[in-house]
Design an enzyme around this catalytic site. Structure first.
Site, PDB file in Angstrom:
ATOM      1  N   ARG A 128      -2.816  10.768   6.086  1.00  0.00           N
ATOM      2  CA  ARG A 128      -1.513  10.038   5.927  1.00  0.00           C
ATOM      3  C   ARG A 128      -0.547  11.042   6.416  1.00  0.00           C
ATOM      4  O   ARG A 128      -0.793  12.275   6.457  1.00  0.00           O
ATOM      5  CB  ARG A 128      -1.303  10.131   4.392  1.00  0.00           C
ATOM      6  CG  ARG A 128      -1.532   8.974   3.517  1.00  0.00           C
ATOM      7  CD  ARG A 128      -1.080   9.197   2.051  1.00  0.00           C
ATOM      8  NE  ARG A 128       0.231   8.504   1.897  1.00  0.00           N
ATOM      9  CZ  ARG A 128       0.148   7.158   1.383  1.00  0.00           C
ATOM     10  NH1 ARG A 128      -0.979   6.412   1.586  1.00  0.00           N
ATOM     11  NH2 ARG A 128       1.309   6.735   1.390  1.00  0.00           N
ATOM     12  N   LYS A 175       6.480   4.039  -1.316  1.00  0.00           N
ATOM     13  CA  LYS A 175       7.452   2.912  -1.503  1.00  0.00           C
ATOM     14  C   LYS A 175       7.699   3.057  -2.998  1.00  0.00           C
ATOM     15  O   LYS A 175       8.959   2.637  -3.247  1.00  0.00           O
ATOM     16  CB  LYS A 175       6.571   1.354  -1.231  1.00  0.00           C
ATOM     17  CG  LYS A 175       6.583   1.260   0.290  1.00  0.00           C
ATOM     18  CD  LYS A 175       6.093  -0.267   0.296  1.00  0.00           C
ATOM     19  CE  LYS A 175       4.434  -0.077   0.432  1.00  0.00           C
ATOM     20  NZ  LYS A 175       3.936  -1.243   0.906  1.00  0.00           N
ATOM     21  N   GLU A 229       1.573  -4.214   2.541  1.00  0.00           N
ATOM     22  CA  GLU A 229       1.620  -4.952   1.462  1.00  0.00           C
ATOM     23  C   GLU A 229       3.490  -5.094   1.486  1.00  0.00           C
ATOM     24  O   GLU A 229       4.162  -4.209   1.338  1.00  0.00           O
ATOM     25  CB  GLU A 229       1.292  -4.356   0.200  1.00  0.00           C
ATOM     26  CG  GLU A 229       1.412  -5.207  -1.045  1.00  0.00           C
ATOM     27  CD  GLU A 229       1.237  -4.637  -2.542  1.00  0.00           C
ATOM     28  OE1 GLU A 229       0.766  -3.607  -2.524  1.00  0.00           O
ATOM     29  OE2 GLU A 229       1.279  -5.153  -3.499  1.00  0.00           O
TER      30      GLU A 229
HETATM   31  P1  ATP Z   1       3.129   3.556  -0.167  1.00  0.00           P
HETATM   32  O1  ATP Z   1       2.265   4.551  -0.482  1.00  0.00           O
HETATM   33  O2  ATP Z   1       4.168   4.218   0.583  1.00  0.00           O
HETATM   34  O3  ATP Z   1       3.328   2.375  -1.054  1.00  0.00           O
HETATM   35  P2  ATP Z   1       1.106   2.120   0.959  1.00  0.00           P
HETATM   36  O4  ATP Z   1      -0.174   2.751   1.458  1.00  0.00           O
HETATM   37  O5  ATP Z   1       0.807   1.348  -0.512  1.00  0.00           O
HETATM   38  O6  ATP Z   1       2.374   2.878   1.073  1.00  0.00           O
HETATM   39  P3  ATP Z   1       0.956  -0.332   2.454  1.00  0.00           P
HETATM   40  O7  ATP Z   1       1.995  -1.434   2.600  1.00  0.00           O
HETATM   41  O8  ATP Z   1      -0.499  -0.858   1.867  1.00  0.00           O
HETATM   42  O9  ATP Z   1       1.607   0.960   1.996  1.00  0.00           O
HETATM   43  O10 ATP Z   1       0.261   0.419   4.075  1.00  0.00           O
HETATM   44  C1  ATP Z   1       0.081  -0.435   5.257  1.00  0.00           C
HETATM   45  C2  ATP Z   1      -0.505   0.470   6.006  1.00  0.00           C
HETATM   46  O11 ATP Z   1       0.298   1.834   6.293  1.00  0.00           O
HETATM   47  C3  ATP Z   1      -1.891   0.958   5.466  1.00  0.00           C
HETATM   48  O12 ATP Z   1      -3.090   0.864   6.211  1.00  0.00           O
HETATM   49  C4  ATP Z   1      -1.460   2.377   4.987  1.00  0.00           C
HETATM   50  O13 ATP Z   1      -2.834   3.144   4.989  1.00  0.00           O
HETATM   51  C5  ATP Z   1      -0.645   2.931   6.120  1.00  0.00           C
HETATM   52  N1  ATP Z   1       0.187   3.985   5.529  1.00  0.00           N
HETATM   53  C6  ATP Z   1       1.075   4.004   4.387  1.00  0.00           C
HETATM   54  N2  ATP Z   1       1.477   5.293   4.163  1.00  0.00           N
HETATM   55  C7  ATP Z   1       1.197   5.610   5.287  1.00  0.00           C
HETATM   56  C8  ATP Z   1       1.450   7.133   5.489  1.00  0.00           C
HETATM   57  N3  ATP Z   1       2.248   8.192   4.759  1.00  0.00           N
HETATM   58  N4  ATP Z   1       0.752   7.698   6.930  1.00  0.00           N
HETATM   59  C9  ATP Z   1      -0.003   7.064   7.497  1.00  0.00           C
HETATM   60  N5  ATP Z   1      -0.308   5.538   7.235  1.00  0.00           N
HETATM   61  C10 ATP Z   1       0.348   5.118   6.155  1.00  0.00           C
HETATM   62 MG    MG Z   2      -0.815  -0.119  -0.643  1.00  0.00          MG
END
Ligand code: ATP
Ligand code: MG
Length: 571
Positions: free
Chosen positions: A269, A279, A44
């Protein structure tokens, strides 16, 4: 074409294989997707990517390339108020940096808004979605709990015609934010709370960074994600464990519409000690001014790590070592450091810099004479070649390499002691000049002209080898020395009444004035080098021709022992 749901039983991984790759191998053997492997990385664009995303990038792009498949870069941009093209651009740069190749295509969920809207009308026509007038709070209240079923909304029985009419008017912008939503009509008593008539669309009069003011309604993640996967022909939709409960809805939407159906798989994760990977929290670090921006070298963002000098290969190795578990855990930050050191040790050229200078005058070295020494850029890898280093009567050494009163086993310089200047000469300290406050201001030394190149002339051994730079030739530089941004192992455990921001290490940045051998001043931005005996450093983009700036990527370990061994085996 759709995968048979009975294919979803886990495959036993082969040795060294993770459960995801095992599943794909099995799908290929069964011909589930006609041998196609198609993944996507779906960030995102509401912030910069971080270390956790690296795991997902390596997984999605890695799996695609290993199985001869494709991986899409897809921006999951359904939340107009938090998203921005600045983030889109940074994400593209970061994915490319990690070797992610999205030749398969760059996609935006917002490109599907029209089709998602059509699918929503289709759900309404099927009696599988309705417009609800409950407020957000009421919806929450009606949802029930894990132990109690939810209650049906009084608007749940609206006719198809009324729902279609209201939904079209939602789209036409007739209603204010929050007045109505579109919900799936599933089961308010479902054991999985996600299935209790989830919201599919909400009204939000906000400009979107790509679609502008075209849409006053926006689809929610759960609805958008599965449809985007389906429209793109994704086969294996890999996401993190917190989406395990949402899988049922993912399947429901696609099955109800009866369209192509990828499968979702969840993996753990990445969590790392001494850092935060979210983020939302990274934004707070930036906005509170605890760091100098998203790409501050102390940040666990990909752009921060890059600026700090962390090689992408080290991140790849780190993620490979972490592996793909199906249960969450936290990895030691030290493991990342190990991977960084390992890569830089093998690849970074060695040069000399002094960060806390002490002047040394070599009294018996001829005034005005300058000699050039050829020095290898990498002691174990001759392919790096040599560089020339000038030597003259006045040099700088590290203040810490001299002691007026040396402790036992101190092999560096002290009054009367002899050391080797790296690749140059043996010198002996004749006198230390001390000021009124007891501070050593200068050393007076004698060199042995027979020890040229740092070789012992007569089998006499010196135990210490120290680095140096010629005072006449040295270039000044700003050196940024970093410590952990969080000194505590789990920054999320905040002190009483505080937040994780209270755990920020106030000493995480120290700035030193260093003196460099001249070759260092001219290397390119982003190039990693080892300052002999001090650590790995990387030239920063803040450098000017007058004042180069270096970030310390990471300090060395065991250097002292290693260097001595190296130099004694040369004698
Ligand atoms: P955050 O919690 O930091 O906001 P998010 O999951 O909301 O992260 P996205 O932009 O939706 O961030 O993530 C893009 C991809 O990266 C998704 O498939 C998500 O599952 C993966 N991802 C995000 N954080 C991690 C992590 N700590 N370990 C592994 N994969 C991750
Ligand atoms: Mg997200």
């Amino acid at each position: 074409m759709a995968a048979d749901s009975t294919d979803n039983t886990p495959e036993t991984p082969a040795p060294g294989e993770d459960f995801i790759r095992a599943q794909i191998r099995r799908d290929n053997a069964l011909g589930t997707y006609d041998g196609r492997v198609h993944t996507r990385f779906p960030p995102e664009p509401n912030g910069y990517l971080h270390l956790g995303h690296a795991k997902s990038i390596f997984l999605n792009f890695g799996v695609a390339s290993e199985f001869g498949g494709r991986c899409n870069l897809r921006f999951d941009d359904t939340n107009p108020t938090k998203e921005d093209t600045e983030y889109v651009d940074s994400i593209r740069e970061d994915v490319r940096w990690l070797g992610g190749d999205w030749q398969a295509g760059e996609y935006y969920a917002s490109d599907y808004f029209e089709r998602l809207y059509d699918y929503a009308q289709q759900l309404i026509r099927m009696g599988k979605a309705y417009v609800d007038d409950l407020s957000a709070d009421e919806i929450r209240e009606y949802r029930g709990t894990l132990t109690e079923p939810g209650r049906e909304s009084p608007w749940r029985g609206r006719s198809v015609e009324e729902n279609l009419d209201l939904f079209r008017r939602m789209r036409a912008g007739e209603f204010p934010d929050g007045m109505r939503v579109l919900r799936a009509k599933i089961d308010m008593a479902a054991p999985n709370l996600v299935m209790r008539d989830p919201t599919l669309y909400r009204i939000r009069h906000a400009a979107h960074h790509r679609t502008g003011d075209k849409w006053p309604i926006y689809p929610l993640y759960d609805y958008t994600h599965c449809l985007s996967d389906s429209l793109e022909g994704v086969t294996h939709s890999l996401c993190t464990l917190e989406f395990a409960n949402n899988r049922e809805l993912y399947d429901w939407v696609l099955d109800t519409l009866g369209i192509y159906h990828p499968r979702q798989y969840e993996f753990a994760r990445l969590n790392v000690t001494h850092t935060v990977l979210s983020k939302r929290k990274l934004i707070q670090l930036v906005e509170s001014g605890h760091v100098r921006g998203w790409d501050d070298p102390r940040m666990p963002t990909l752009c921060g790590l890059r600026r700090r000098g962390v090689p992408p290969e080290a991140l790849r190795e780190f993620c490979a070592r972490v592996g793909m578990a199906r249960a969450n855990s936290t990895v030691e930050y030290a493991m990342l450091e190990f991977c960084i050191r390992e890569h830089l040790n093998a690849h970074a050229p060695r040069l000399m810099a002094v960060l806390d200078p002490l002047r040394v005058i070599i009294e018996n070295y001829p005034q005005g004479q300058v000699e050039e020494f050829d020095m290898p850029l990498h002691p174990e890898d001759p392919s790096h070649g040599d560089r020339k280093v000038s030597f003259a009567r006045e040099i700088w050494i590290e203040r810490d390499d001299f002691r007026l009163e040396p402790p036992k086993k101190y092999h560096r310089l002290s009054p009367g002691a002899e050391v080797r200047l790296r690749y140059a000469y043996f010198i002996t300290c004749r006198e230390a000049v001390v000021d009124a406050r007891g501070k050593v201001t200068e050393l007076r030394c004698l060199y042995d002209p027979q020890s040229r190149g740092g070789q012992s002339p007569d089998g006499r051994r010196v135990k210490g080898t120290i680095h140096w730079v010629s005072a006449l030739h040295a270039r000044e530089a700003e050196i940024r020395l970093y410590e952990q941004l969080f000194a505590v192992e789990n920054p999320d455990v905040a002190p009483e009444g505080g937040t994780f921001l209270d755990n920020v290490n106030p000493h995480s940045l120290r700035i030193a004035r260093g003196l460099l051998e001249p070759a260092l001043a001219n290397i390119g931005t982003g190039v990693s080098v080892q300052f002999e005996r001090l650590g790995y450093f990387c030239k920063d983009k803040d450098s000017t021709p007058e004042m180069p700036v270096f970030n310390r990527t990471i300090s060395l370990r065991d250097t002292w022992a290693k260097l001595e061994k190296q130099q004694t085996t040369r004698d």
